[in-house]
Design a protein around this motif. Structure first.
Motif, mmCIF file in Angstrom:
data_model
loop_
_atom_site.group_PDB
_atom_site.id
_atom_site.type_symbol
_atom_site.label_atom_id
_atom_site.label_comp_id
_atom_site.label_asym_id
_atom_site.label_seq_id
_atom_site.Cartn_x
_atom_site.Cartn_y
_atom_site.Cartn_z
ATOM 1 N N ALA A 243 0.838 -1.206 0.000
ATOM 2 C CA ALA A 243 0.000 0.000 0.000
ATOM 3 C C ALA A 243 0.874 1.257 0.000
ATOM 4 O O ALA A 243 0.595 2.224 -0.711
ATOM 5 C CB ALA A 243 -0.944 -0.003 1.193
ATOM 6 N N ILE A 244 1.954 1.228 0.765
ATOM 7 C CA ILE A 244 2.879 2.369 0.796
ATOM 8 C C ILE A 244 3.527 2.557 -0.574
ATOM 9 O O ILE A 244 3.632 3.684 -1.069
ATOM 10 C CB ILE A 244 3.947 2.169 1.896
ATOM 11 N N GLN A 245 3.947 1.470 -1.184
ATOM 12 C CA GLN A 245 4.609 1.550 -2.489
ATOM 13 C C GLN A 245 3.675 2.024 -3.604
ATOM 14 O O GLN A 245 4.105 2.707 -4.522
ATOM 15 C CB GLN A 245 5.195 0.184 -2.870
ATOM 16 N N THR A 246 2.408 1.676 -3.527
ATOM 17 C CA THR A 246 1.487 1.991 -4.623
ATOM 18 C C THR A 246 0.647 3.244 -4.377
ATOM 19 O O THR A 246 -0.038 3.705 -5.287
ATOM 20 C CB THR A 246 0.536 0.801 -4.901
ATOM 21 N N ARG A 247 0.725 3.804 -3.194
ATOM 22 C CA ARG A 247 -0.059 4.997 -2.864
ATOM 23 C C ARG A 247 0.363 6.169 -3.758
ATOM 24 O O ARG A 247 1.521 6.437 -3.956
ATOM 25 C CB ARG A 247 0.165 5.364 -1.398
ATOM 26 N N ARG A 248 -0.636 6.858 -4.293
ATOM 27 C CA ARG A 248 -0.408 8.055 -5.100
ATOM 28 C C ARG A 248 -1.501 9.058 -4.761
ATOM 29 O O ARG A 248 -2.604 8.683 -4.359
ATOM 30 C CB ARG A 248 -0.488 7.761 -6.609
ATOM 31 N N GLU A 249 -1.213 10.328 -4.965
ATOM 32 C CA GLU A 249 -2.270 11.321 -4.820
ATOM 33 C C GLU A 249 -3.102 11.311 -6.087
ATOM 34 O O GLU A 249 -2.567 11.353 -7.197
ATOM 35 C CB GLU A 249 -1.710 12.718 -4.577
ATOM 36 N N ILE A 250 -4.400 11.279 -5.914
ATOM 37 C CA ILE A 250 -5.335 11.239 -7.035
ATOM 38 C C ILE A 250 -6.013 12.600 -7.140
ATOM 39 O O ILE A 250 -6.538 13.118 -6.149
ATOM 40 C CB ILE A 250 -6.388 10.121 -6.836
ATOM 41 N N THR A 251 -6.002 13.155 -8.328
ATOM 42 C CA THR A 251 -6.621 14.465 -8.538
ATOM 43 C C THR A 251 -7.657 14.432 -9.661
ATOM 44 O O THR A 251 -8.131 15.469 -10.101
ATOM 45 C CB THR A 251 -5.557 15.532 -8.832
ATOM 46 N N SER A 252 -7.994 13.239 -10.104
ATOM 47 C CA SER A 252 -9.039 13.073 -11.113
ATOM 48 C C SER A 252 -9.813 11.805 -10.765
ATOM 49 O O SER A 252 -9.241 10.709 -10.720
ATOM 50 C CB SER A 252 -8.405 12.964 -12.504
ATOM 51 N N PHE A 253 -11.113 11.977 -10.499
ATOM 52 C CA PHE A 253 -11.928 10.879 -10.010
ATOM 53 C C PHE A 253 -13.033 10.511 -11.000
ATOM 54 O O PHE A 253 -13.558 11.372 -11.709
ATOM 55 C CB PHE A 253 -12.583 11.260 -8.681
ATOM 56 N N LYS A 254 -13.407 9.233 -10.987
ATOM 57 C CA LYS A 254 -14.568 8.773 -11.755
ATOM 58 C C LYS A 254 -15.843 9.294 -11.096
ATOM 59 O O LYS A 254 -15.872 9.549 -9.892
ATOM 60 C CB LYS A 254 -14.629 7.238 -11.775
ATOM 61 N N ASN A 255 -16.883 9.384 -11.877
ATOM 62 C CA ASN A 255 -18.184 9.797 -11.353
ATOM 63 C C ASN A 255 -18.920 8.566 -10.807
ATOM 64 O O ASN A 255 -19.976 8.191 -11.284
ATOM 65 C CB ASN A 255 -18.997 10.496 -12.452
ATOM 66 N N THR A 256 -18.296 7.930 -9.815
ATOM 67 C CA THR A 256 -18.836 6.713 -9.209
ATOM 68 C C THR A 256 -18.791 6.882 -7.695
ATOM 69 O O THR A 256 -17.710 7.093 -7.138
ATOM 70 C CB THR A 256 -17.983 5.481 -9.604
ATOM 71 N N PRO A 257 -19.920 6.808 -7.024
ATOM 72 C CA PRO A 257 -19.904 6.970 -5.565
ATOM 73 C C PRO A 257 -19.130 5.848 -4.875
ATOM 74 O O PRO A 257 -19.151 4.699 -5.315
ATOM 75 C CB PRO A 257 -21.374 6.910 -5.166
ATOM 76 N N VAL A 258 -18.448 6.200 -3.805
ATOM 77 C CA VAL A 258 -17.768 5.215 -2.968
ATOM 78 C C VAL A 258 -18.792 4.721 -1.951
ATOM 79 O O VAL A 258 -19.407 5.524 -1.244
ATOM 80 C CB VAL A 258 -16.545 5.832 -2.264
ATOM 81 N N PRO A 259 -19.013 3.399 -1.868
ATOM 82 C CA PRO A 259 -20.016 2.869 -0.932
ATOM 83 C C PRO A 259 -19.711 3.249 0.519
ATOM 84 O O PRO A 259 -18.552 3.380 0.916
ATOM 85 C CB PRO A 259 -19.930 1.353 -1.124
ATOM 86 N N ASN A 260 -20.761 3.389 1.300
ATOM 87 C CA ASN A 260 -20.636 3.810 2.685
ATOM 88 C C ASN A 260 -19.766 2.866 3.515
ATOM 89 O O ASN A 260 -19.011 3.319 4.371
ATOM 90 C CB ASN A 260 -22.022 3.956 3.329
#
Length: 174
Positions: free
Chosen positions: A6-23
């Protein structure tokens, strides 16, 4: 996924899909922040989940550098309590890191927006007041940062890091 992955693959994301993240995924990310350690085990940080589109769009205006929030499906505001612990910045930062790694594990993207600015008190005050008034945050709290959360629009490229030798030392500094 293990923690190092997770540490190695973590990136800051600044462009998101128009898909809600489930609660349930949002709650799992919040749990990671809640379970993060704090200095002397004091409750010096708080997390505010925001899923209301109008409120997220208002938070996007906190600084000119958070345009990506208008694409995020959720936001988490990280507050600090200097009246509870002098380690509120560290505690909020560790909580942020834990949430970011959990989000990465769950294949959810995170954009990070700094609100608190220790080098520029006027700018920090302006940013914090915007968030404070938008979410009814009491005056005794400081606002450390805002996470934008959502599914990444595309996979970011790997980051070029400095060599380990430039960062890690053994027994003494050089």
């Amino acid at each position: 996924m293990d923690v190092l992955k997770a540490i190695q693959t973590r990136r800051e994301i600044t462009s998101f899909k128009n898909t809600p993240v489930p609660n349930d995924i949002l709650e799992s990310i919040l749990d990671a922040g809640y379970l993060a350690p704090t200095g002397n085990n004091l409750p010096s940080r708080e997390l505010i989940l925001v899923t209301n589109r109008e409120k997220i769009d208002t938070l996007e205006k906190t600084t000119p550098y958070m345009k990506w929030l208008n694409e995020a499906s959720a936001a988490v505001v990280i507050t600090g309590r200097p009246d509870v612990s002098k380690y509120w910045i560290q505690d909020g930062s560790i909580s942020s890191s834990f949430m970011w790694l959990r989000a990465t594990e769950l294949e959810v993207g995170v954009g990070f927006g700094a609100v608190y600015n220790f080098e520029d008190e006027k700018e920090s005050f302006k940013r914090e007041q915007w968030v404070r008034s938008s979410l009814n945050i009491p005056e005794d709290r400081r606002i450390l940062a805002i996470f934008g959360i959502g599914y990444p629009e595309n996979k970011p490229k790997d980051k070029k890091l400095p060599s380990r030798e430039e960062i890690i030392y053994y027994e003494s500094f050089k």
